[in-house]
Structure formats: structure tokens, C-alpha cells
Design a protein around this motif. Structure first.
Motif, PDB file in Angstrom:
ATOM      1  N   SER A 161      -5.912   4.898  -2.948  1.00  0.00           N
ATOM      2  CA  SER A 161      -4.671   5.562  -2.533  1.00  0.00           C
ATOM      3  C   SER A 161      -4.037   6.366  -3.661  1.00  0.00           C
ATOM      4  O   SER A 161      -2.973   6.954  -3.473  1.00  0.00           O
ATOM      5  N   ASN A 217      -0.948  -2.170  -4.836  1.00  0.00           N
ATOM      6  CA  ASN A 217      -2.295  -2.710  -4.652  1.00  0.00           C
ATOM      7  C   ASN A 217      -3.297  -2.020  -5.578  1.00  0.00           C
ATOM      8  O   ASN A 217      -4.185  -2.653  -6.146  1.00  0.00           O
ATOM      9  N   ASN A 264       0.813  -1.229   0.000  1.00  0.00           N
ATOM     10  CA  ASN A 264       0.000   0.000   0.000  1.00  0.00           C
ATOM     11  C   ASN A 264       0.837   1.266   0.000  1.00  0.00           C
ATOM     12  O   ASN A 264       0.285   2.370   0.036  1.00  0.00           O
TER      13      ASN A 264
END
Length: 517
Positions: free
Chosen positions: A215, A262, A79
Motif C-alpha cells: 500500500s 500495516n 490499512n
């Protein structure tokens, strides 16, 4: 009956034994993959990196290695956010594909249909240039704006595009592939000028949200201090050190996206299988994804038997071991990304890292070989050997430049006589100031975009940038017949031979003349 039963068993055994040695049976990651990556990471002196692999619509690998910042002890994971630079280009292309689906634009629309004020130096080129031209690097502009500086200004995107009317072309329009970032910024601005939303807003709402890329951002200004983020590093004078981030905002569509593996795994899954779909939702139609993925511009091969190499919309297109490969790299100050897709195997690989390196390519080929049935080549060793040769060659060329310096010379005039404002129609304003016993060159009134001028020989100076990641470049003052300074030439190193050695030597430069006011 028994004979038929026996024949059936024999046939099944042949199929089973055959499958043990078929490429399909070998479809898995390379043996001892994690250890191989860790060893290769040390070879390249990469502080932190992450790898994602998708296969047949599933994530089969997502892992981080090393540190977000050298010496911090904070581990990279799947992440962790990295700047992906030019991998952003195929995201811009996909966003435009949505507008084509909606009937708002067409790939062959003229740029001036949507941005009427846009101009190139040649009126015919202005009139004929299309969105397709901008996306396939066949305008001929190249990196003349100064690739290492253009993204560090605070100018709005449209202001940078306005300056294109003053730029010469490196190659004739539509004559060949000439890589260029500004034309992707132009393509991205088509979104704002037709849809009303900025490129940033459109990607967030139409791509990142439905793909659950939570993100992923379009600007470093959107990354919070406490976010799970990697920090950029660069090898300077043989040592890997932390450097400052580069802000790509005014050329975001060419390279401004920040993401994690991810999230990028989701992006790759949307490209593969039923291309344009994700979890049963159509993000971009398969028709437009086909247009994005198919060869649009052929790269001239070295000889008639060379494998094909072409460019789609934001994708390099290659053939490897009889399979089609879509790939694009990304590099900005202190970050490297490599993304590879093999559609026939429904396979995608992405590698991100926080310093310049070629390991991402090695990882991709190592994984592709494994899925094709064998790892006869250690791709890390192959890329490492090539890098070492390039390093030695670049260092030898840099030493030649240093040896050619004429020693014990002085500037023609007193330092204060060089002070003043200099302008170029294409590149704007630079100012030479005297600070103590030194001359300082300040570009475009941009905070921090300054270089100390070290005397090299005669009226040539070496500009040592305040930001060490920019390294050093050369400039020269010119005098008129009255022995007064009339101009300076600044040599932009658009593509260093090897940045680990320095901004120079470079075999791709542009020298711009600034006239003293």
C-alpha cells in the motif's frame, strides 16, 4: 539427595518469583491501552489515527481510531494510508545503503562525482560536500528555500537542486546540525544519477516490493480516489477542518512517502533484530544498516550531564532509561507521524494521524515505559500540558504583533502602482496583480499558489494564502528616491511557533528581496 532437591526447588521458586517483578515479565502493552488512546485522541482533536507496534519480529498491535475524514463516518483501520512526511528520510538512506552494498556509491563520495553540475554558492563547499554531509544535516543550508512553499511548485527535482548555487548558508559548512529537506532531495537524486531508476522506482522495486509494503507509494498522485486513505486536517482559528493535500513530488526523498501502519510495521521489523533482513531475505546488509543507525552528527547538549542526542542517516538517536532509541517524526500539511525503535528490546512503535499533534510521541513513551517495567508517567498529560503552554505563549506573541499594527495608515501609492513582476535570483519570479479592489501575489506561475494582500500599515501587507492551510505571512514594498516601487520583501515563516495558532509568530524566518522588473 533430598537436600539437593530442596535447594533446587528453592532456587526455581526464587527465579520464578523474581521473574514476576522483572522488566521481562512486564513486557506488554499498557493496561487499558485502547481506552487511553481514544481519550487522548479527543484531547488532541485528532479526526483519525492508527498505531502499530512490533516486538521480537512479530506484529503485536495494529489498530485504527476515528475517521478518515471528519464527519464522514469512514473508520480508520491498520490499512488506511497516511502521508508519513519526513519518516521518508530513513527510507531514502536505506535505498542508498543498497547502492553502497552494490559498490555503485560510497557514503563519502563527493556529490559532484555523481551530479557534476551541482553547485553551492561557495566553490569549496561544492567541491567537498559528500553524500554523508547531505544525510546528516551538516551542510549548513537550513530551510532557507522557504519550507512552507518549496514543495508546492511543479519544478522537477533537479531544477530545485540547481537553485542551491544561489543560496546563502545559515551556518558554516560542517559546523553544526542544521535540519534541511533539500539536501535529502539531493541525496535521493544520487539514485537517479547513478542507477538510472528514479528514486520512486528504486524504492518501489528494491524496498517496498521485497518488504511486501503493497500500500506504500512515493507520491500522492499514485493514490487512487477509492483507496483506503486518510484526509489531512488542520486546526484553523480554533476549529479542525479538512484541508488539501500537499504534493511533495519535487522533494520526495525528503518526505514524499505515503503508507499504512500495516506496511510500516514491516518497515520497522526490517530495522530491528538482524537489521536489514525481512523474512530471511537481506534487503540491506547489516553493515550498511549499522552505518545508518549509528550516531554520525552530535547535537550539542545543554550541559555536560545531559543524555546524548545525535543523528544518523534519517534517524534521531537518543538514550532513554539506559536504552538506545532511534526515532524520527514526520509532518506535512495535515499529517503527523512518529516512529520509535528500541533495538535492545527489539521493539518498534509507529503512530500516524491526520492533523498536527504530539500524541504520537506520548504513545511511544507510554509503550516503551510498559516494556521497561512500569507506567509511572501519563505521557499524554505531560505532552498536553506542554502543548497548552506553547499555545498560550504563541497566542500572546501573535497578539503582540497585532497590537503593534499602526492603525489608520494608507499605502504610499495607488494599488495599481504596485502591480508588476518581481524577481529574485534565488527564489525566481513572483507577480503582483490587481483583482478588483485587491492586490494578489502569485508565486512561480504555479496554479493556486496565490495570496490576497491585505493592507497592514504603510507599505506592509499581510499575504493571506488562497490555500487556508498556508495561513498568512507578511511582505513589504520598497520605494526608490523617485517614489517608484523598486522591490518587495517577503518574509517566509519557516517554522511557526505553533501552526494551530498560525504561520506567525515564528522565531525562524527568512526574508527574501524580489526586485521589480
Amino acid at each position: 539427595m533430598m537436600r539437593k532437591h530442596s535447594e533446587l526447588i528453592t532456587a526455581l521458586l526464587i527465579v520464578f518469583v523474581g521473574s514476576l517483578f522483572s522488566p521481562a515479565f512486564a513486557q506488554s502493552l499498557p493496561e487499558n491501552f485502547d481506552n487511553w488512546v481514544k481519550s487522548a485522541q479527543k484531547d488532541w482533536k485528532i479526526p483519525g489515527m492508527a498505531i502499530g507496534v512490533v516486538k521480537d519480529g512479530e506484529v503485536i498491535y495494529a489498530n485504527g481510531f476515528g475517521e478518515k475524514e471528519l464527519g464522514s463516518g469512514e473508520a480508520v483501520d491498520a490499512n488506511t494510508i497516511f502521508s508519513i512526511a519526513s519518516v521518508s528520510k530513513n527510507m531514502t538512506a536505506a535505498a542508498l545503503g543498497i547502492l553502497v552494498d552494490e559498490g555503485v556509491i560510497d557514503w563519502d563520495d563527493k556529490i559532484t562525482q555523481h551530479i557534476p553540475w551541482f553547485q553551492m554558492q561557495d566553490p569549496w563547499v561544492t567541491r567537498e560536500m559528500t553524500i554523508r554531509d547531505a544525510l546528516t544535516h551538516q551542510v549548513g543550508l537550513g530551510r532557507k528555500l522557504g519550507n512552507r512553499l518549496q514543495f508546492m511548485t511543479a519544478s522537477p527535482r533537479d531544477s530545485v537542486l540547481y537553485q542551491m548555487r544561489f543560496m546563502d548558508l545559515e551556518k558554516p559548512f560542517r559546523s553544526e546540525f542544521v535540519y534541511n529537506n533539500v539536501m535529502y532531495s539531493l541525496a535521493g537524486q544520487i539514485i537517479e544519477h547513478t542507477d538510472g531508476r528514479t528514486w520512486d522506482e528504486f524504492l518501489t522495486e528494491k524496498l517496498f516490493a521485497p518488504l511486501e509494503m503493497n500500500s506504500t507509494t512515493t507520491s500522492i498522485s499514485q493514490i487512487k480516489l477509492n483507496d483506503n486513505q486518510a484526509y489531512p486536517h488542520q486546526e484553523i482559528e480554533g476549529k479542525v477542518v479538512r484541508i488539501q493535500r500537499r504534493n511533495w513530488d519535487n522533494a520526495g526523498p525528503a518526505g514524499g512517502v505515503n503508507s499504512s501502519v500495516n506496511d510500516l510495521n514491516k518497515w520497522m521489523m526490517m530495522q530491528l533484530g538482524t537489521s536489514g533482513d525481512y523474512k530471511g531475505k537481506t534487503i540491506v546488509s547489516s553493515k550498511q544498516m549499522n552505518e545508518i543507525h549509528k550516531p554520525q552528527m552530535v547535537n550539542r547538549p545543554n550541559n555536560a550531564m545531559s543524555p546524548q542526542s545525535s543523528y544518523g542517516f534519517g534517524w534521531n538517536i537518543l538514550d532513554y532509561k539506559g536504552k538506545r532509541v532511534l526515532t524520527h517524526g514526520g509532518a506535512t500539511d495535515g499529517f503527523n507521524t512518529a516512529m520509535y525503535l528500541m533495538p535492545e528490546l527489539n521493539l518498534g512503535i509507529v503512530v500516524v494521524g491526520n492533523t498536527f499533534n504530539s500524541l504520537g510521541n506520548a504513545v511511544a513513551y507510554q509503550v516503551m515505559d510498559a516494556y521497561l517495567g512500569g507506567n509511572e508517567v501519563d505521557w499524554n498529560q505531560r505532552y498536553l500540558a506542554s502543548y497548552q503552554k506553547r499555545y498560550d505563549d504563541a497566542m500572546a506573541e501573535r497578539n503582540k504583533i497585532h497590537q503593534a499594527r499602526v492603525k489608520k495608515t494608507k499605502p504610499s501609492l495607488k494599488l495599481e502602482d504596485y502591480v508588476g513582476v518581481y524577481r529574485s535570483q534565488a527564489y525566481g519570479k513572483v507577480e503582483v496583480k490587481q483583482v478588483g479592489k485587491d492586490l494578489v501575489l502569485h508565486f512561480w506561475d504555479t496554479e493556486g499558489l496565490e495570496a490576497k494582500l491585505e493592507h497592514w500599515h504603510y507599505d506592509t501587507f499581510r499575504a493571506v494564502w488562497k490555500n487556508p492551510a498556508q495561513r498568512e505571512e507578511f511582505m513589504q514594498f520598497h520605494l526608490n528616491k523617485d517614489a517608484k516601487v523598486e522591490a518587495l520583501d517577503f518574509e517566509f515563516n519557516l517554522r511557526p511557533m505553533l501552526l494551530q495558532v498560525g504561520a506567525y509568530p515564528s522565531n525562524y524566518t527568512h526574508t527574501e528581496k524580489f526586485i521589480k522588473q
